[in-house]
Scaffold this motif. Structure first.
Motif, mmCIF file in Angstrom:
data_model
loop_
_atom_site.group_PDB
_atom_site.id
_atom_site.type_symbol
_atom_site.label_atom_id
_atom_site.label_comp_id
_atom_site.label_asym_id
_atom_site.label_seq_id
_atom_site.Cartn_x
_atom_site.Cartn_y
_atom_site.Cartn_z
ATOM 1 N N ARG A 60 0.653 -1.216 0.022
ATOM 2 C CA ARG A 60 -0.037 -0.003 0.012
ATOM 3 C C ARG A 60 0.936 1.164 0.117
ATOM 4 N NH1 ARG A 60 -3.660 -3.123 3.456
ATOM 5 N NH2 ARG A 60 -2.327 -2.190 5.384
ATOM 6 N N ARG A 61 1.961 1.321 0.795
ATOM 7 C CA ARG A 61 2.805 2.426 1.020
ATOM 8 C C ARG A 61 3.656 2.692 -0.117
ATOM 9 N NH1 ARG A 61 4.337 1.024 7.285
ATOM 10 N NH2 ARG A 61 2.177 1.534 8.215
ATOM 11 N N LEU A 62 3.944 1.658 -1.009
ATOM 12 C CA LEU A 62 4.910 1.644 -1.924
ATOM 13 C C LEU A 62 3.873 2.266 -3.285
ATOM 14 C CD1 LEU A 62 6.749 -1.698 -1.906
ATOM 15 C CD2 LEU A 62 7.716 0.652 -1.440
ATOM 16 N N SER A 63 2.862 2.620 -3.033
ATOM 17 C CA SER A 63 1.980 2.900 -4.268
ATOM 18 C C SER A 63 2.115 4.473 -4.550
ATOM 19 C CB SER A 63 0.374 2.755 -3.851
ATOM 20 O OG SER A 63 0.083 3.587 -2.852
ATOM 21 N N VAL A 64 2.877 5.149 -3.500
ATOM 22 C CA VAL A 64 3.245 6.504 -3.610
ATOM 23 C C VAL A 64 4.482 6.743 -4.637
ATOM 24 C CG1 VAL A 64 5.195 6.611 -1.930
ATOM 25 C CG2 VAL A 64 3.906 8.613 -2.318
ATOM 26 N N PHE A 65 5.155 5.867 -5.064
ATOM 27 C CA PHE A 65 6.072 5.905 -5.906
ATOM 28 C C PHE A 65 5.577 5.742 -7.474
ATOM 29 C CE2 PHE A 65 8.605 4.156 -2.311
ATOM 30 C CZ PHE A 65 9.702 5.199 -2.327
ATOM 31 N N PRO A 66 5.731 6.872 -8.270
ATOM 32 C CA PRO A 66 5.122 6.521 -9.641
ATOM 33 C C PRO A 66 6.075 5.722 -10.666
ATOM 34 C CG PRO A 66 6.388 8.681 -9.425
ATOM 35 C CD PRO A 66 6.562 7.990 -8.152
ATOM 36 N N ALA A 88 -3.523 -0.538 -5.082
ATOM 37 C CA ALA A 88 -2.984 -0.152 -3.867
ATOM 38 C C ALA A 88 -3.353 1.011 -3.239
ATOM 39 C CB ALA A 88 -1.390 -0.405 -3.779
ATOM 40 N N ASP A 89 -3.270 2.079 -4.058
ATOM 41 C CA ASP A 89 -3.402 3.302 -3.360
ATOM 42 C C ASP A 89 -4.786 3.555 -2.867
ATOM 43 O OD1 ASP A 89 -2.662 6.482 -3.451
ATOM 44 O OD2 ASP A 89 -4.506 6.394 -4.737
ATOM 45 N N ARG A 90 -5.765 2.753 -3.497
ATOM 46 C CA ARG A 90 -7.173 2.831 -2.942
ATOM 47 C C ARG A 90 -7.145 2.240 -1.520
ATOM 48 N NH1 ARG A 90 -11.518 2.773 -7.558
ATOM 49 N NH2 ARG A 90 -10.602 4.125 -9.275
ATOM 50 N N GLU A 91 -6.235 1.367 -1.656
ATOM 51 C CA GLU A 91 -6.133 0.503 -0.429
ATOM 52 C C GLU A 91 -5.477 1.436 0.893
ATOM 53 O OE1 GLU A 91 -7.451 -2.925 0.310
ATOM 54 O OE2 GLU A 91 -8.544 -2.336 -1.339
ATOM 55 N N LEU A 92 -4.627 2.412 0.525
ATOM 56 C CA LEU A 92 -3.707 3.182 1.314
ATOM 57 C C LEU A 92 -4.527 3.834 2.561
ATOM 58 C CD1 LEU A 92 -0.981 3.905 1.800
ATOM 59 C CD2 LEU A 92 -1.185 5.746 0.430
ATOM 60 N N GLY A 93 -5.821 4.251 2.350
ATOM 61 C CA GLY A 93 -6.278 4.926 3.428
ATOM 62 C C GLY A 93 -5.972 5.910 4.345
ATOM 63 N N PRO A 94 -6.010 5.927 5.691
ATOM 64 C CA PRO A 94 -5.362 6.855 6.647
ATOM 65 C C PRO A 94 -4.047 7.029 6.649
ATOM 66 C CG PRO A 94 -6.713 5.475 7.685
ATOM 67 C CD PRO A 94 -6.562 4.728 6.535
ATOM 68 N N ASP A 95 -3.274 5.997 6.033
ATOM 69 C CA ASP A 95 -1.720 6.265 6.000
ATOM 70 C C ASP A 95 -1.310 7.282 4.982
ATOM 71 O OD1 ASP A 95 -0.980 4.490 7.962
ATOM 72 O OD2 ASP A 95 -0.551 3.093 6.790
ATOM 73 N N ARG A 96 -1.961 7.666 4.002
ATOM 74 C CA ARG A 96 -1.794 8.319 2.650
ATOM 75 C C ARG A 96 -0.946 9.634 2.953
ATOM 76 N NH1 ARG A 96 -6.038 8.096 0.363
ATOM 77 N NH2 ARG A 96 -5.366 6.567 -1.374
ATOM 78 N N ALA A 97 -1.547 10.514 3.943
ATOM 79 C CA ALA A 97 -0.819 11.836 4.389
ATOM 80 C C ALA A 97 0.341 11.554 4.592
ATOM 81 C CB ALA A 97 -1.880 12.695 5.273
ATOM 82 N N ALA A 98 0.739 10.803 5.611
ATOM 83 C CA ALA A 98 1.928 10.449 6.313
ATOM 84 C C ALA A 98 2.915 9.859 5.296
ATOM 85 C CB ALA A 98 1.843 9.515 7.511
ATOM 86 N N VAL A 99 2.425 8.987 4.369
ATOM 87 C CA VAL A 99 3.502 8.379 3.416
ATOM 88 C C VAL A 99 3.845 9.601 2.543
ATOM 89 C CG1 VAL A 99 3.564 6.784 1.463
ATOM 90 C CG2 VAL A 99 2.384 5.976 3.764
ATOM 91 N N ARG A 100 2.791 10.356 2.013
ATOM 92 C CA ARG A 100 3.339 11.418 0.824
ATOM 93 C C ARG A 100 4.076 12.504 1.716
ATOM 94 N NH1 ARG A 100 -2.313 12.643 -2.343
ATOM 95 N NH2 ARG A 100 -2.380 10.498 -3.682
ATOM 96 N N GLU A 101 4.061 12.881 2.965
ATOM 97 C CA GLU A 101 4.656 13.591 3.576
ATOM 98 C C GLU A 101 6.269 13.340 3.543
ATOM 99 O OE1 GLU A 101 5.159 16.148 7.950
ATOM 100 O OE2 GLU A 101 3.391 15.082 7.328
#
Length: 1009
Positions: free
Chosen positions: A497-503, A555-568
Motif C-alpha cells: 500500500r505504501r509503495l504505491s506512492v512511487f510513480p 494499492a493506492d485505493r487501499e492506502l487509506g489513513p496512511d496516505r498523508a503521512a506517506v506522502r509527507e
C-alpha cells in the motif's frame, strides 16, 4: 504493382496484368529491389549484387542506366525512387510474394486447422524454384536457397498440422513423395513414421527408419539425430499416438508478442523437467504456456486448472477417461503415476499461486517417480523448489502491446483505424498488461478511442466487465488484482500500500526511509520487497523496483489513513535528495549527481507535484531549484514554465530569495518581451536578496538580459561581485553572459575572448556540460572564419565531454562537417543523433534531427528527400506550437534553399517573410539576408543580391567566410557583375547602420507578402 519471386520473376500491374520486363539484368534489378521489401538499397550494394566481382568500368553509370530502363518498363520515375545514393522499389512487403509467404508461415501457429489453412495458402504461392530465371545473379543463389529452405520447412509444418488433426491417412502419399524428394530430411522421415504408425502400419514405420539410417550412414557418415531416434524408440514401444482432443484449451484469439518469452520457455522445457511461468495477474501466463505447448506439440500433454488444495485430485480428474486403465493404488500420487505410465508426458498445472505449497510438494514426488515427466506450472509466484526453472513474465513491450490492442480492437470493430500515438498512450497507461489491453479493446464495441482514453483515469470502473467464459477471478482487472492481493500476508499488504506512492522505479533505501514504521520496520523492508517480487506484485530490474500502474492504483485505493503521512515522508526524502545533489550538478561530481537525477527523475517531479499541491514551500523550492537547472542543461521538460507559475502562487510562504529568483525566471522565460521597468525591478530584487548564489541558473538568464534592457549598471555591479568570489563556476557564467551580450552587438572579438575565458573557468570548476556548451561558442567563431578543422575539433571535444550521446551537440558537429564538405561524416553524426533522440523520446530533439537531415539531403542532391523530411517535420510540429516556433527558422531556411536549388524563386520569395520573422526572433537576421541574396539573383537582380550579402555582414557583425554555398553565390555574383561592381554593391549593404539594414531586410519581406 505486385512482384512474384517464387518461381520466374514476374511483375504485375494493379490490374494483375503482366508487365513486360525484358532482359535478364533488368529482371535481376527488379528482383533485388523487391527482395528489400520497399527499403532503399545502396547503389554500391546493387552493383555488387548485379555484377559481382567484375563490375563494368562505369558501374555507377551502368546502374543508373539500368534504373532508367526499369522505370520506363514499370511506368514512370515514381516506380523506382532515389533515396540519396540508394534506390528503392515503390512496393510494400505484402505486394511481394516472398514476403507474403513468410508472413503466412509466421501467422500459421500450431492450431492444426488454422496452421493447415495458412500454410496451404503460403505454399500455393510457389510456381517453381525461387528466382528461377535470374539464378546467375550474384545475389540470387543465397536468396533462393533461403527461400527454398523455408518452403520445405513449411511443407513439414503442414504435414505436422494435418497429423495433429488426425488426417494421417490423407497425407501418407504426399509424405512418401516428399521423403523421396528430400531423403536426408530427418523431420520428414519422423513425420512419415508417425503417420504410418497412426495408421496401424508399424512395420513400415520401422522400415522408414532403417532406410533413413542407411542413407545417412552411406552418404554423410553420420547416425540419425536425437529426434528421429526418439521417434523410432516410441514406435518400438508403441507410444506414438495422435494427440487426444481437449488436452489443451482451444485458442479463441491470435497470439501476439512474447516471441522472446516463447523462445526462453522452449529452451527451459528442453533442459528442465519443472518449469514455472511466473508473473502478475493478467500478464498472459496461461496463454503463453498453452501457446508454447501448441507450437511444439507433445503426444501426451494434459492441461490441469487448479482450484483448491487437492492437486492430485485435479490431475486425476483431467487424466480420467472411459478408456483409461483403472488405478490399483490408494495413494493419490501413486494413482496419478499409474495413469501417466513411464512414457514421456507433460502436465500443465495452471494458476498454482493459491496452492503453491501443495503443488511444490506433489510436483516433487511425481517428478521423482516418473523420470520422463515434465511439469509446466503457471503461477504468480515461484514454487521455490530444487530443480525449478523460472520464466519470469513481464508486461508487454510497447510495440507488442500496441499490436495486441489493435488486434483485439479490430476483432470487435473490423476495419477500425486508430491513431498510433493514442494507442501507445493507452498501452502505456495500462502497463502493457495483456488482460487490461484485451478488456480495454473490448470496450470499443460501445465507445470511441477518445472516450476510452479519458475513461482510463478510472480504469477499475471502465474495465469492470470482461470475458464471461473466464474464471470469476479473471473476468475483470479488479478481480485479477484483488485475487493476488488476498494472497499476501498483512506485512506484505502494508508495505505494498505504501509503495504505491512511487510513480516509477525506486531503490530499497528510499523504500526504507519512506515506507517503514513499527508495523514494517526498516530492517524488514528489503525482505518484504523480495517477497513482493516473488509474488509478482513488484518488479525488480537492474537493482531497482517498480510497481505496475494497475497494481499501484489498486494499492493506492487501499492506502487509506496512511496516505498523508506517506506522502509527507516521500516529499521530505526527495527534497533532501535534491538539495544534497544540487551543488554537485556543477562540479567534479557532476556525473554522480546526474545519475541520481536520471534514475530518480520521476520521483523528484512527483515529489514536486505533491509539495506544490500541499503548499509545502520549503520542499517545493528545494526540488524546483535543481530541477530547473537540470531541465535547462540536460533534460528538457515542457512543464517547466507551469511549475514555476505554480510555485509563485505560494506567495509570501516562499523565502525572499526564492520568490525573487523564480519571479525573474517567470518573467524572462515567458513568450512575450518583458517591459524594461519590470526587468529592472526583478533584477534589483534578485541582487538585493543575493538569489543568484542559491539559484545559479539566474546567472545565465539574467546577466545577458541586462544588456538588452538598459541595465548595464546593475549587471556590471553583479559581475564585479561574482568575480571577487572564489567560485570559478560562477565566474565562468559571467564570461558566458558577456559573450551572449557581445553576440547581440555583433562584437565577435569579445565573443571569442569570453568563450575562451569561460571554458577555462568551467573546466577548472569540473562542469563538463557548461564546458561543452561554451566550446560550441568557440566553434561558431572558428566556423564563421572558415577554420573548419578548428571548429570541428572544438565540437568533437564538446561531444567527448558529454560522455553520452547528446543529439544537440552531435547535430552541431554534423552541420559543421557539412560546411567543411564532409557529407559522409555528417550523415553518420545525424544518424547517431537521430537514434539518441528517439531513445530519449523528446520531440524537440527529434525535430532538430529532422531539420539537419533535410539540410543534409538537400546538400547531397536529393531535393525530393529533403522535401519529404520537411513535410514529416511539419507534421510533427503541427500539433505543438512551441515546438514549431523552436525550429521555424531552420525549417524555413532549409526549405527556401531547397526551392532555390530547383530554381523556384517565386516559391522561395513567398516563404521569405516567415524566414525574416523567425530569424529576427532569434536575434539573428543574417541568414534571412543571405536567403534574400540568393532569391534576388534568381530574380535577375545580381546587384541587389550583392547588397543583401553586405547587409548580412553588418547584421551579424561579421561575414560568414565558412559557408561554401555563400562562397559559390558570391563568386557567381562577382562573375556576373564584375569584381569592382560586385564590391561596390556589397559595400553599399555593409556600410549601412545595423538598424537600417534590419529595416531594409524587413521591407523586402513585409508580413503577408
Amino acid at each position: 504493382m505486385r512482384v512474384a519471386l517464387l518461381g520466374p520473376v514476374r511483375v504485375l500491374d494493379d490490374t494483375d496484368s503482366p508487365v513486360d520486363v525484358r532482359g535478364a539484368r533488368l529482371r535481376m534489378l527488379a528482383a533485388r529491389l523487391a527482395l528489400a521489401g520497399g527499403a532503399p538499397v545502396p547503389a554500391d550494394t546493387l552493383v555488387a549484387d548485379l555484377w559481382g566481382t567484375r563490375p563494368p568500368a562505369d558501374a555507377a553509370g551502368a546502374l543508373h542506366a539500368l534504373v532508367y530502363r526499369l522505370r520506363r518498363a514499370l511506368g514512370g520515375a515514381g516506380t523506382v525512387e532515389s533515396a540519396g545514393t540508394a534506390y528503392r522499389l515503390a512496393v510494400d512487403p505484402p505486394d511481394v510474394d516472398a514476403y507474403r509467404f513468410e508472413d503466412l508461415v509466421a501467422r500459421a501457429g500450431r492450431e492444426p486447422r488454422q496452421a493447415s489453412e495458412l500454410l496451404g495458402q503460403a505454399l500455393r504461392l510457389w510456381r517453381g524454384p525461387a528466382l528461377a530465371d535470374v539464378g546467375e545473379a550474384p545475389f540470387a543463389a543465397a536468396a533462393a536457397a533461403r527461400l527454398d529452405e523455408l518452403r520445405v520447412a513449411a511443407v513439414e509444418d503442414r504435414f505436422e498440422a494435418e497429423l495433429l488433426a488426425g488426417r494421417h491417412g490423407e497425407i501418407l502419399a504426399d509424405l512418401e513423395a516428399a521423403t523421396r524428394e528430400h531423403p536426408l530430411r530427418e523431420r520428414l522421415a519422423g513425420l512419415r513414421m508417425r503417420a504410418l504408425h497412426a495408421a496401424g502400419r508399424q512395420s513400415e514405420a520401422l522400415a522408414v527408419y532403417e532406410q533413413v539410417r542407411t542413407t545417412l550412414a552411406g552418404e554423410l557418415g553420420v547416425d540419425p539425430g536425437k529426434d528421429l531416434r526418439e521417434a523410432h524408440l516410441a514406435v518400438v514401444r508403441g507410444e506414438v499416438s495422435r494427440a487426444a482432443p481437449g488436452r489443451l484449451p482451444a485458442r479463441l484469439t491470435t497470439f501476439v508478442g512474447r516471441d522472446d518469452e516463447l523462445a526462453l520457455l522452449a529452451e527451459l522445457l528442453e533442459r528442465s523437467r519443472l518449469v514455472t511461468v511466473a508473473g502478475p495477474g493478467g500478464a498472459g501466463k496461461t496463454r503463453l504456456a498453452v501457446e508454447a505447448m501448441s507450437r511444439k506439440p507433445r503426444d501426451r500433454t494434459w492441461f490441469v486448472p487448479l482450484t483448491d488444495d487437492d492437486v492430485p485430485g485435479a490431475i486425476l480428474g483431467v487424466l480420467s477417461s472411459p478408456d483409461a486403465p483403472r488405478p490399483t493404488r490408494a495413494d493419490p500420487v501413486d494413482r496419478v503415476a499409474e495413469l501417466l505410465g513411464g512414457g514421456p508426458a507433460t502436465l500443465i498445472l495452471d494458476n498454482a499461486e493459491q496452492v503453491a505449497e501443495a503443488v511444490a510438494r506433489y510436483a516433487t514426488r511425481l517428478l521423482e517417480r516418473l523420470p520422463r515427466l515434465t511439469i509446466l506450472v503457471t503461477s504468480r509466484e515461484s514454487l521455490d523448489v530444487v530443480g525449478e526453472a523460472l520464466c519470469r513474465l513481464r508486461p508487454l513491450a510497447p510495440p507488442a502491446a500496441a499490436r495486441l490492442f489493435l488486434d483485439r480492437a479490430r476483432a470487435v470493430r473490423p476495419g477500425l483505424e486508430l491513431d498510433e500515438a493514442g494507442v501507445a498512450d493507452i498501452c502505456r497507461r495500462l502497463d502493457g498488461l495483456p488482460l487490461a489491453l484485451e478488456l480495454a479493446a473490448a470496450r470499443l464495441r460501445s465507445m470511441d478511442a477518445g472516450a476510452l482514453a479519458a475513461g482510463l483515469d478510472d480504469w477499475f470502473r471502465l474495465l469492470s466487465s470482461g470475458n464471461r467464459g473466464a474464471q470469476p477471478r479473471q473476468r475483470t482487472l479488479h478481480a485479477v488484482i484483488d485475487w493476488s492481493w488476498n494472497l499476501l500476508d498483512e506485512e506484505e499488504r502494508t508495505l505494498a500500500r505504501r509503495l504505491s506512492v512511487f510513480p516509477g522505479t525506486f531503490g530499497v533505501t528510499a523504500a526504507e526511509r519512506i515506507c517503514a514504521d513499527r508495523s514494517v520496520p526498516p530492517s524488514d523492508v528489503a525482505y518484504v520487497l523480495g517477497s513482493l517480487v516473488d509474488k509478482s506484485i513488484i518488479e525488480l530490474e537492474s537493482g531497482r523496483y517498480r510497481m505496475l500502474r494497475t497494481i499501484r492504483d489498486f494499492a493506492d485505493r487501499e492506502l487509506g489513513p496512511d496516505r498523508a503521512a506517506v506522502r509527507e515522508a516521500y516529499v521530505a526524502h526527495f527534497a533532501a535528495l535534491a538539495a544534497e545533489h544540487d551543488p554537485l550538478l556543477r562540479g567534479e561530481r557532476q556525473d554522480a549527481a546526474l545519475t541520481v537525477f536520471e534514475s530518480e527523475y520521476d520521483n523528484l517531479v512527483h515529489a514536486l507535484h505533491l509539495a506544490l499541491a500541499g503548499g509545502a514551500a520549503g520542499p517545493a523550492v528545494a526540488l524546483l531549484g535543481p530541477l530547473y537547472w537540470y531541465w535547462n542543461t540536460v533534460h528538457h521538460d515542457a512543464r517547466d514554465v507551469s511549475f514555476v507559475a505554480r510555485l509563485l502562487e505560494l506567495g509570501d510562504a516562499l523565502p525572499a530569495d526564492a520568490r525573487a529568483a523564480f519571479t525573474a525566471v517567470h518573467l524572462l522565460s515567458g513568450s512575450a518581451e518583458p517591459e524594461a521597468g519590470a526587468v529592472r525591478a526583478v533584477i534589483e530584487d534578485c541582487l538585493r536578496t543575493e538569489a543568484s548564489r542559491r539559484f545559479p541558473i539566474l546567472l545565465v538568464m539574467i546577466l545577458p538580459g541586462g544588456y538588452l534592457s538598459g541595465l548595464d549598471d546593475l549587471v556590471a555591479r553583479e559581475i564585479a561581485q561574482i568575480r571577487a568570489r572564489p567560485d570559478r563556476w560562477a565566474r565562468g557564467c559571467t564570461y558566458l553572459a558577456e559573450g551572449f551580450a557581445a553576440y547581440d552587438r555583433g562584437d565577435w572579438r569579445t565573443v571569442e575572448a569570453c568563450c575562451e575565458q569561460a571554458v577555462r573557468e568551467f573546466e577548472a570548476a569540473g562542469d563538463r556540460l557548461m564546458t561543452a556548451m561554451t566550446l560550441g561558442g568557440s566553434a561558431r567563431v572558428y566556423s564563421l572564419r572558415g577554420e573548419h578543422e578548428h571548429a570541428i575539433a572544438a565540437y568533437e571535444r564538446g561531444v567527448a565531454l558529454i560522455r553520452r550521446t547528446d543529439p544537440s551537440h552531435l547535430l552541431a558537429l554534423a552541420l559543421e562537417r557539412m560546411r567543411g564538405g564532409d557529407l559522409p561524416g555528417a550523415r553518420r553524426d545525424v544518424d547517431e543523433a537521430t537514434r539518441a533522440a528517439h531513445e530519449y523520446g523528446q520531440s524537440h530533439l527529434v525535430a532538430q534531427c529532422l531539420v539537419v537531415l533535410a539540410d543534409w539531403q538537400r546538400r547531397a542532391g536529393d531535393p525530393g528527400g529533403c522535401e519529404r523530411t520537411l513535410a514529416e517535420l511539419e507534421e510533427l510540429t503541427g500539433t505543438d506550437a512551441a515546438l514549431g516556433t523552436a525550429v521555424e527558422g531552420q525549417l524555413v531556411a532549409v526549405r527556401i534553399a531547397n526551392l532555390l536549388a530547383t530554381g523556384d524563386a517565386s516559391g522561395a520569395r513567398a516563404l521569405l517573410p516567415r524566414a525574416v520573422r523567425a530569424w529576427l526572433s532569434y536575434r539573428d537576421g543574417a541568414p534571412a539576408a543571405q536567403a534574400l541574396a540568393a532569391i534576388l539573383l534568381l530574380e535577375g537582380d545580381p546587384a541587389g543580391a550583392a547588397t543583401a550579402l553586405g547587409m548580412s555582414q553588418v547584421i551579424r557583425g561579421t561575414y560568414d567566410h565558412g559557408d561554401p554555398e555563400l562562397r559559390a553565390l558570391a563568386g557567381e555574383l562577382a562573375s556576373r557583375l564584375g569584381e569592382a561592381a560586385y564590391r561596390e554593391a556589397f559595400d553599399a549593404g555593409a556600410a549601412l547602420p545595423r538598424e537600417d539594414a534590419l529595416d531594409r531586410l524587413t521591407s523586402q519581406a513585409p508580413p503577408g507578402r
